[in-house]
Design an enzyme around this catalytic site. Structure first.
Site, PDB file in Angstrom:
ATOM      1  N   PRO A   2       0.755  -1.235   0.000  1.00 12.80           N
ATOM      2  CA  PRO A   2       0.000   0.000   0.000  1.00 12.80           C
ATOM      3  C   PRO A   2       0.790   1.293   0.000  1.00 12.80           C
ATOM      4  CG  PRO A   2      -0.119  -1.098   2.138  1.00 12.80           C
ATOM      5  CD  PRO A   2       0.947  -1.730   1.354  1.00 12.80           C
ATOM      6  N   GLU A   3       0.826   1.956  -1.123  1.00 16.52           N
ATOM      7  CA  GLU A   3       1.198   3.365  -1.177  1.00 16.52           C
ATOM      8  C   GLU A   3      -0.079   4.097  -1.580  1.00 16.52           C
ATOM      9  OE1 GLU A   3       4.856   4.302  -3.241  1.00 16.52           O
ATOM     10  OE2 GLU A   3       5.672   2.326  -2.822  1.00 16.52           O
TER      11      GLU A   3
END
Length: 273
Positions: A2-3
């Site tokens: 997750p970015e």
DNA sequence: ATTGAGACCTGTCGGC
DNA sequence: TGCCGACAGGTCTCAA
């Protein structure tokens, strides 16, 4: 994984299941993630209607009718799985740590093997004074983020540009992959001092314009890929391509990897200056 | 004030 | 097949 783009994809997927629905109950299946769950976490959530479901940097924020905000972070390995009402129920995984039972009948499971994720409940006062949330830099895809904003945040800083981009107070939501990708697209070395994109007078240099545009570009395209559900096969221009050829047309350099701030940086020494 | 190292945790992959 | 080390998309704290 997750970015910002991945978190935005999660937000888009979950929004129809959270917004305007009531959280009937929450199974909290262990005492903590990265941090302990706050006291009365379950009691304060049960019966609350979700009014809005937002993203800020890599955080997901559910605004509740009570005025509290449920703040969630995916850490390194966090993810949500939705069991739609009437659909097949999810077989419980040992890393399903929190399960929201929604008034629609949907079940929303938070799964996080490494448990670097976090989940907390904030009063309006706590939200406004939150040590992290209140000090985040601009959203990179908003109008508040541009070359001038980037220059302001980098002015006088000797820290490497790559490290500055990972500082969530400089720009909110970049992580290790997209920082490397943005620098490559902008043709800027991750090792150069952050302050070198600013003139002595504090004006953004041409490099700052290129970098701000590259950040927007890389993130926008990543979000489009995410929502198109084709991201599993996503390949990057530099990230995780050590010793392979640079993909910039006409470059032909070899991608290198080195450690900065304890994390791997991938870059092309030939076209990133 | 900055910066680097280490910590938090589990899973996966490559080498032997 | 098993064992071992290296590494992983994030953040926090502590020491220099």
């Amino acid at each position: 994984m997750p970015e910002l783009p991945e978190v935005e994809a999660v937000r888009l997927e979950l929004d129809p299941y959270f917004t305007h629905y009531r959280i009937e109950d929450v199974d909290v299946r262990r005492p903590d993630l990265r941090d302990p769950f706050p006291r009365r976490f379950r009691a304060r959530l049960a019966g609350q209607t979700v009014e809005r479901f937002l993203r800020r940097a890599k955080y997901l924020l559910a605004t509740l009718a009570s005025g509290d905000t449920l703040a969630m972070h995916l850490g390194m390995s966090g993810w949500f799985h939705v069991s739609a009402p009437g659909g097949p129920a999810r077989v419980l995984d040992k890393h399903d740590h929190v399960i929201f039972h929604m008034s629609s009948g949907a079940l929303i499971a938070f799964n996080d093997p490494r448990r670097f994720g976090m989940m907390t409940l904030l009063t309006p006062k706590q939200l406004a004074a939150h040590p992290v949330l209140s000090t985040l830099g601009p959203e990179p895809l908003s109008d508040t983020f541009d070359a001038a904003a980037l220059a302001r945040a980098c002015r006088g800083r000797k820290t490497p540009l790559k490290v500055a981009l990972l500082d969530q107070g400089v720009v909110a939501g970049l992580g290790n992959i997209y920082a490397a990708e943005a620098l490559h697209l902008a043709g800027l070395s991750p090792m150069r001092a952050a302050g070198t994109i600013v003139t002595a007078a504090g004006e953004p240099r041409e490099s700052a314009y290129r970098l701000a545009a590259a950040i927007k570009d890389v993130l926008t395209r990543a979000i489009a890929r995410q929502t198109a559900k084709s991201y599993r096969s996503a390949r990057f221009q530099v990230y995780d391509r050590e010793r392979e050829r640079c993909l910039r047309p006409g470059c032909g350099g070899r991608i290198r990897r080195r450690t900065q701030g304890g994390r791997s940086t991938f870059y092309c020494p030939r076209c990133q200056k």
